[in-house]
Write an enzyme that holds these catalytic residues in place. Structure first.
Site, mmCIF file in Angstrom:
data_model
loop_
_atom_site.group_PDB
_atom_site.id
_atom_site.type_symbol
_atom_site.label_atom_id
_atom_site.label_comp_id
_atom_site.label_asym_id
_atom_site.label_seq_id
_atom_site.Cartn_x
_atom_site.Cartn_y
_atom_site.Cartn_z
ATOM 1 N N ASP A 13 -1.065 -2.601 43.046
ATOM 2 C CA ASP A 13 -0.777 -3.991 42.666
ATOM 3 C C ASP A 13 -1.809 -4.984 43.175
ATOM 4 O O ASP A 13 -1.494 -6.140 43.440
ATOM 5 C CB ASP A 13 0.637 -4.414 43.152
ATOM 6 N N LYS A 16 -5.915 -4.609 39.624
ATOM 7 C CA LYS A 16 -7.000 -3.788 39.028
ATOM 8 C C LYS A 16 -7.141 -4.015 37.531
ATOM 9 O O LYS A 16 -8.243 -4.050 37.012
ATOM 10 C CB LYS A 16 -6.746 -2.294 39.268
ATOM 11 N N GLY A 40 1.250 -0.424 36.492
ATOM 12 C CA GLY A 40 1.480 -1.569 35.608
ATOM 13 C C GLY A 40 0.242 -2.436 35.661
ATOM 14 O O GLY A 40 0.035 -3.141 36.632
ATOM 15 N N HIS A 41 -0.597 -2.327 34.646
ATOM 16 C CA HIS A 41 -1.858 -3.077 34.665
ATOM 17 C C HIS A 41 -1.754 -4.270 33.711
ATOM 18 O O HIS A 41 -1.691 -4.103 32.502
ATOM 19 C CB HIS A 41 -3.031 -2.165 34.298
ATOM 20 N N GLN A 221 -2.681 2.791 41.076
ATOM 21 C CA GLN A 221 -2.110 2.574 42.417
ATOM 22 C C GLN A 221 -3.227 2.233 43.418
ATOM 23 O O GLN A 221 -4.213 1.621 43.042
ATOM 24 C CB GLN A 221 -1.283 3.787 42.878
HETATM 25 P P1 IMP Z 1 6.278 7.190 41.998
HETATM 26 O O1 IMP Z 1 4.812 7.080 41.731
HETATM 27 O O2 IMP Z 1 7.111 6.586 40.906
HETATM 28 O O3 IMP Z 1 6.709 8.578 42.342
HETATM 29 O O4 IMP Z 1 6.609 6.322 43.300
HETATM 30 C C1 IMP Z 1 6.140 6.653 44.598
HETATM 31 C C2 IMP Z 1 5.785 5.407 45.390
HETATM 32 O O5 IMP Z 1 4.625 4.813 44.830
HETATM 33 C C3 IMP Z 1 6.875 4.343 45.371
HETATM 34 O O6 IMP Z 1 6.858 3.669 46.616
HETATM 35 C C4 IMP Z 1 6.413 3.396 44.280
HETATM 36 O O7 IMP Z 1 6.925 2.097 44.437
HETATM 37 C C5 IMP Z 1 4.909 3.449 44.492
HETATM 38 N N1 IMP Z 1 4.146 3.132 43.287
HETATM 39 C C6 IMP Z 1 3.923 3.938 42.225
HETATM 40 N N2 IMP Z 1 3.159 3.315 41.314
HETATM 41 C C7 IMP Z 1 2.850 2.116 41.823
HETATM 42 C C8 IMP Z 1 2.038 1.030 41.361
HETATM 43 O O8 IMP Z 1 1.415 1.056 40.303
HETATM 44 N N3 IMP Z 1 1.968 -0.046 42.191
HETATM 45 C C9 IMP Z 1 2.598 -0.081 43.384
HETATM 46 N N4 IMP Z 1 3.355 0.916 43.854
HETATM 47 C C10 IMP Z 1 3.480 1.991 43.078
#
Ligand code: IMP
Length: 418
Positions: A13, A16, A40-41, A221
Site C-alpha cells: 500500500d 506502487k 490493489g493498485h 505488496q
Molecule cells: P493474503 O495475501 O491475502 O494471504 O494476506 C496475508 C497478509 O498480507 C495479510 O496481512 C494481508 O492484509 C496482507 N496483504 C496482502 N496483500 C496486500 C496488499 O496488497 N497490501 C497490503 N497488505 C496486503
C-alpha cells in the site's frame, strides 16, 4: 533498453500503482511478476479512478502492453471483471494484455480454504480472503491448476476430479464447490477471455521481445510481506521482492534500477508486528488524512511513523537502488514528526534488523524533526535528506497526491523551495 523494477519497501500500500502508472508511458511492457488479487493498485487516468488487483498498471492512453507472469496466482473471474471495466472506457484494451500460460490459477476451493483455515487459526493472519495462501500452497504441494490446463479439457477434468477428491478428504467434505461445477466455470471463463482477445503467452517465446525493448516490472505488496523475508508468519505467500522477476526469466543483474516505493509514514493491514504503530490521535489523523483504508478489503489500515530500520532491511533484502517517496503531503501541517532510527532489541541497539524476529522484539528509538506546511517547505527537504543520510539510499522522486501527474523529481521540488 531500460529494465526497471518497482517494489514496495514496507507492508504494501505504498502507492506502487500510481508510481508505475507515472512511468508507464515510457515503457513498452509493464510486467506483474507475483501476487494475485490480494493487491490493489489504484491509478487515475484523466481524473477517473481505476483499482486493478491483477492487471499491470499500464497507461491506457499509451501503447504500453501488460504481461502477467508465471509467479502470479490468477483469479480469472476477477481478471475478466477488471478487463470489462477498462473495456468500457478503452475499447480493445484487453488485447494489450498477455498472460503467461504457466501462471497458477486461484480457484473456488482456494477461497473456501482461505476462509476455513483463517477461521481455524488460533492467531489469524488477517488475510484478504482472496485464496492467495491456499493457491500458493497448492502450487508447492503440486495440486494446482496452471492456465494451460484450461486448454486441454481432458487433462483439466482429470485434475479437477483428483484435486476435489483430495480436498474433500482433507476438509472432511466441507468444500462446497465440486469438480463438475468448477470445470464448467473454467470453460466459460476461457470463452470470455477469448472474446475479449486477451493473449495467452509464454515467457520463453517472449524472451527476445522483452530484451529488445523497455520493461517495467511492477511488484506487489511490500518487502516486509515477502514469504521468505517478511515478518513471518504474518506475510503473504508470494515474492514481494525484485528477485521475483526470475519468474519472468530475468535476473536482477539485468535491472538498471530497483525503485523502492516508500510511504512518508508506515501502514500495515492485517495482523503482525509493527514497531512504530501509533494507537493514538496522531495515528487516527494519519489514517483519515491519508485515506488509509484497504483498496482490496476496505479494512482500516494500521498507521505509524516512518521506520528507517525497516527501510534499511528492505534495501538489503530487495537490492533497492533508489527511493520513490509517496504520500508526502499527508504529513503536511504536523508541528513535529517522529522518525524511527533504530530498534532496541532486548537491550541491543540495532540499526538494521537481522531477522524478521527482530521486528517482533523491537522497541523503536525515535528522533523528532520539525514538521512542514507543504512539500515546498524547507523542513520537508530536511526530512528527505535525513532519510537519505540514515539509509544510504537516494530519493529520486516524490509523489504528493493521488493523481498520476502529482509527482516530480526531488530536484524539481528543490527549485520550488520557499
Ligand atoms: P493474503 O495475501 O491475502 O494471504 O494476506 C496475508 C497478509 O498480507 C495479510 O496481512 C494481508 O492484509 C496482507 N496483504 C496482502 N496483500 C496486500 C496488499 O496488497 N497490501 C497490503 N497488505 C496486503
Amino acid at each position: 533498453m531500460k529494465k526497471v523494477a518497482i517494489v514496495g519497501s514496507q507492508w504494501g500500500d505504498e502507492g506502487k500503482g500510481k508510481v508505475v502508472n507515472y512511468f508507464s508511458s515510457d515503457y513498452e511492457w509493464i510486467v506483474r511478476f507475483s501476487g494475485g488479487a490480494n493487491a490493489g493498485h489504484t491509478i487515475y487516468y484523466k481524473g477517473k479512478k481505476y483499482v486493478n488487483h491483477l492487471l499491470p498498471s499500464i497507461d491506457p492512453g499509451s501503447n504500453s502492453k501488460g504481461f502477467l507472469g508465471a509467479g502470479m496466482v490468477i483469479d480469472l473471474e476477477q481478471l475478466i471483471k477488471e478487463l470489462k471495466i477498462l473495456e468500457n472506457d478503452f475499447p480493445g484494451i484487453s488485447s494489450r494484455f498477455y498472460i503467461d500460460m504457466e501462471a497458477f490459477l486461484v480457484l473456488p476451493w482456494h477461497k473456501e480454504e482461505d476462509e476455513l483455515i483463517e477461521s481455524m487459526r488460533r492467531e489469524p493472519i488477517g488475510t484478504t480472503k482472496r485464496g492467495i495462501g491456499p493457491a500458493y500452497t497448492d502450487k508447492v504441494s503440486r495440486e494446482g491448476i496452471k492456465l494451460y490446463h484450461i486448454f486441454h479439457e481432458e487433462t483439466l477434468k482429470q485434475r479437477l476430479d483428483d484435486i476435489y477428491y483430495l480436498k474433500n478428504n482433507i476438509h472432511n467434505g466441507k468444500i462446497k464447490t465440486n469438480a463438475e461445477e468448477t470445470y464448467s466455470y473454467l470453460i466459460k471463463l476461457r470463452k470470455e477471455l477469448d472474446e475479449l482477445k486477451v493473449n495467452f503467452a509464454s515467457a520463453v517465446s517472449m524472451r527476445d521481445v522483452f530484451r529488445s525493448t523497455s520493461v517495467l516490472f511492477e511488484g506487489a505488496q511490500g518487502v516486509l510481506l515477502d514469504l521468505d523475508f517478511g515478518t513471518y508468519p504474518f506475510v503473504t505467500s508470494g515474492s514481494c521482492m525484485a528477485h521475483g522477476v526470475s519468474s519472468v526469466g530475468f535476473s536482477t543483474f539485468e535491472l538498471d534500477e530497483v525503485y523502492g516505493v516508500l510511504k512518508a509514514y508506515t501502514t500495515r493491514v492485517g495482523e503482525g508486528p509493527f514497531p512504530t504503530e501509533l494507537k493514538d490521535e496522531d495515528g487516527e489523523k494519519i489514517r483519515n488524512l491519508g485515506n488509509e483504508f484497504g483498496a482490496t478489503t476496505g479494512r482500516p489500515r494500521r498507521t505509524g511513523w516512518l521506520d528507517l530500520p525497516a527501510m534499511r532491511y528492505a534495501k538489503i533484502r530487495s537490492g533497492l537502488t533508489k527511493i520513490v517517496i509517496t504520500k508526502a503531503d499527508v504529513l503536511n501541517g504536523f508541528d513535529k514528526v517522529k522518525i524511527c532510527t533504530a530498534y532496541d532489541v532486548e537491550g541491543k541497539i540495532k540499526e538494521t534488523p537481522e531477522t524478521s524476529l527482530d521486528f517482533v522484539l523491537a522497541k523503536p528509538v525515535y528522533e523528532e524533526l520539525r514538521g512542514w506546511k507543504d512539500t515546498n517547505d524547507i523542513n520537508f527537504l530536511k526530512y528527505l535528506t535525513f532519510i537519505e543520510e540514515k539509509t544510504g539510499i537516494k530519493i529520486e522522486y516524490i509523489s504528493y497526491g493521488p493523481k498520476t501527474e502529482e509527482m516530480c523529481t526531488v530536484n524539481d521540488m528543490i527549485m520550488k523551495i520557499k
